[in-house]
Design an enzyme around this catalytic site. Structure first.
Site, short mmCIF file in Angstrom:
data_model
loop_
_atom_site.label_atom_id
_atom_site.label_comp_id
_atom_site.label_asym_id
_atom_site.label_seq_id
_atom_site.Cartn_x
_atom_site.Cartn_y
_atom_site.Cartn_z
N ASP A 52 15.40 -34.28 38.64
CA ASP A 52 15.10 -35.61 39.20
C ASP A 52 14.09 -36.45 38.38
OD1 ASP A 52 16.20 -33.97 41.13
OD2 ASP A 52 14.55 -34.19 42.54
N SER B 43 9.46 -32.83 43.33
CA SER B 43 9.60 -34.27 43.14
C SER B 43 8.61 -35.09 43.96
CB SER B 43 11.03 -34.70 43.49
OG SER B 43 11.87 -34.31 42.43
C1 FRU Z 1 16.44 -32.58 44.20
C2 FRU Z 1 15.41 -31.47 44.35
C3 FRU Z 1 14.24 -31.98 45.16
C4 FRU Z 1 13.12 -31.07 44.71
C5 FRU Z 1 13.45 -30.89 43.25
C6 FRU Z 1 13.05 -29.56 42.70
O1 FRU Z 1 17.24 -32.43 43.09
O2 FRU Z 1 16.00 -30.35 44.96
O3 FRU Z 1 14.45 -31.95 46.56
O4 FRU Z 1 11.86 -31.64 44.90
O5 FRU Z 1 14.84 -31.07 43.12
O6 FRU Z 1 13.23 -29.52 41.31
#
Ligand code: FRU
Length: 505
Positions: free
Chosen positions: A22, A81
């Site tokens: 992300d 994230s």
């Molecule tokens: C989305 C996610 C978020 C999390 C992150 C971990 O792609 O699963 O919910 O914070 O990736 O890398």
């Protein structure tokens, strides 16, 4: 990082090495520098060990890799994230002598020997404009016992901060308010809207101008975006959004419509940049992949990196014929990367272009097609406009185009690319062109913009009313463009093709 691999995008962001997912913490500062942070595993080409990588750009295409911004604070606690804001008025108290303080708010995900522990919301502050961060000493700022509570995105509303945070497996977005980014109060929940998938992730709340057909601002509304994973209609992960009003504590959708940001499969967890001046179009970019196969794509073994970001996109809301309000997702100003114009042609109805672009160093192209004066009463099932990209060496082909018969969809087909095979790597995507300009009269117009960049293809159909993002992994570079228009006489077809400059040194 080495950005020369045959599959490495040349005008898109990808990490120097390792695994990226992300986009995080994105903001634009007072000098016009765009900051991109991202979920980053610097030590492996699969997910895990999450840090916040960091890069900056003046134009959203030329990126400079910066030192890692956030490291895991302890063993088995990872930086998931989140977002970042500019605290110009020093509401947090971290910045007594400056107006360019940056506060990041993010999830720390704790893991125990035998499974997932709590996910809590935490902050870190930067006194050097976002390059280095200190963890706040009284974290977490929002505690929890849940292992499924994550991805805070913060905005400013009149006189307070607002965070939207996913209660992932309860299909809820929690809204919290704060005067200082340190003390947060629960305000409301936005629960069980749209496609649920298996969980909600990476919510975004953002104000956007509503524009009339001439582009004038006539109103403003809020967009609530929710990423779902897994469980997207096409498989894996995708982002949906809702249009509505926001009063500082509650988001109220205008209707019960679920809208998707992309008609293909490779645009997830997009985030809107903080700091775009009020009243202007918003800007976002997303992760150009899908959890279904993100950790398996061949760039990992072949070139030591996995995942690129989408191109930057401009967003506003407008009324689409028949459909009503939609969020436009249109490619951001490409002028900084345009190289030479390889073709500029106009034809009446029928025409062909064959372009060998093997001498284009980046391997990347930007294409605009505008068709006007289509007499819709003359359209048949044979009325098409096809654009394909092929490798003469391997015979692989990526196809796209308008199919003007019937309900006139736009399609992308990556099934002719054989460099990566995976049961979930869906081949074909299409969108019905229900919002096309002029669709209610006999003389119609259609347009598309597209970027192809070694292993990513993005199309923006009808000024960004439909956006499709696909990744593809040819075993040999694609170097031959073919365009064929089979439209009724009288239709004016204009095609412009540019080579793109490499943005990576
Ligand atoms: C989305 C996610 C978020 C999390 C992150 C971990 O792609 O699963 O919910 O914070 O990736 O890398």
């Amino acid at each position: 990082g080495n950005y020369t691999g045959d599959l490495r995008p040349q005008v898109h962001f990808s990490p120097p090495q390792g695994f990226m997912n992300d986009p995080n913490g994105m903001f634009v500062d007072a000098e016009g520098t765009w900051h991109l942070y991202y979920q980053y595993n610097p030590t492996s080409v699969v997910a895990g060990n999450q840090h916040w990588g960091h890069a900056t750009s003046k134009d959203l295409y030329h990126w400079v890799n910066q030192p890692i911004a956030l490291f895991p604070p302890e063993e088995r606690v990872y930086v998931f994230s989140g977002s970042a804001v500019l605290d110009v008025n020093n509401t947090s108290g971290f910045f007594p002598d400056q107006d360019n303080g940056v506060v990041a708010i993010f999830t720390l995900a704790r893991y125990y020997e035998n499974g997932a522990g709590p996910q809590t919301q935490n902050i870190a502050y930067s006194r050097d404009g976002g390059y280095s961060f200190e963890y706040y000493d009284a974290n977490p700022v929002i505690d929890s016992t849940s292992s499924q509570f994550r991805d805070p995105k913060v905005i400013w509303y009149e006189d307070h901060w607002v965070a939207v945070i996913a209660y992932a497996q309860e299909f809820a977005v929690g809204l919290f308010t704060s005067p200082d980014l340190k003390t947060w109060t629960f305000a409301s929940n936005f629960t069980r809207h749209g496609l649920l998938g298996a969980q909600y992730e990476c919510p975004n709340l953002v104000k956007m101008p509503v524009r009339d057909a001439d582009g004038a601002v006539i109103d403003e509304k809020y967009v609530m975006a929710v990423s779902i994973q897994p469980g997207a209609p096409l498989g894996g992960s995708i982002t949906e959004y809702f249009l509505g009003d926001f009063n500082g504590t509650h988001f109220t959708p205008l209707d019960s419509v679920t809208r998707l940001t992309d008609f293909a499969k490779d645009n997830y967890a997009a985030q809107f940049f903080y700091g775009v001046p009020d009243g202007q179009n918003q800007v976002n970019l997303g992760w150009a992949s899908n959890w279904q196969y993100a950790q398996k794509v061949p760039t990992g073994n072949l070139e030591g990196w996995r995942s690129a970001m989408t191109a930057p996109r401009v967003n506003y809301i407008t009324e689409a014929p028949r459909i009503g309000l939609v969020m436009v997702d249109e490619i951001y100003d490409v002028s900084p990367i345009l190289d030479s114009k390889l073709k500029s042609e106009t034809c009446d109805g029928e025409g062909r272009i064959a372009l060998d672009y093997s001498s284009v160093e980046s391997g990347a192209l930007y294409i605009e097609v505008n068709v006007t004066n289509i007499n819709t009463t003359l359209l048949t099932d044979y009325s098409t406009l096809n654009i394909s990209f092929a490798s003469p060496a391997s015979g692989e082909i990526l196809q796209s185009g308008f199919y003007f018969g019937g309900d006139t969809p736009f399609f992308i087909n990556r099934g002719g690319i054989k460099g990566f095979d995976n049961v979930f790597f869906t081949d074909k995507f299409s969108t019905a062109d229900v919002y096309s300009s002029g669709s209610s009269s006999t003389l119609a117009s259609w347009s598309m913009k597209a970027v192809i960049d070694r292993s990513i293809f993005e199309v923006f159909v009808d000024r960004g009313f439909h956006t499709g993002t696909v990744v593809f992994y040819p075993s040999q570079p694609l170097t031959a463009l073919n365009l064929a228009s089979r439209l009724p006489a009288g239709a004016s077809v204009s095609v412009d093709i540019w080579s793109l400059k490499r943005s990576w040194a």
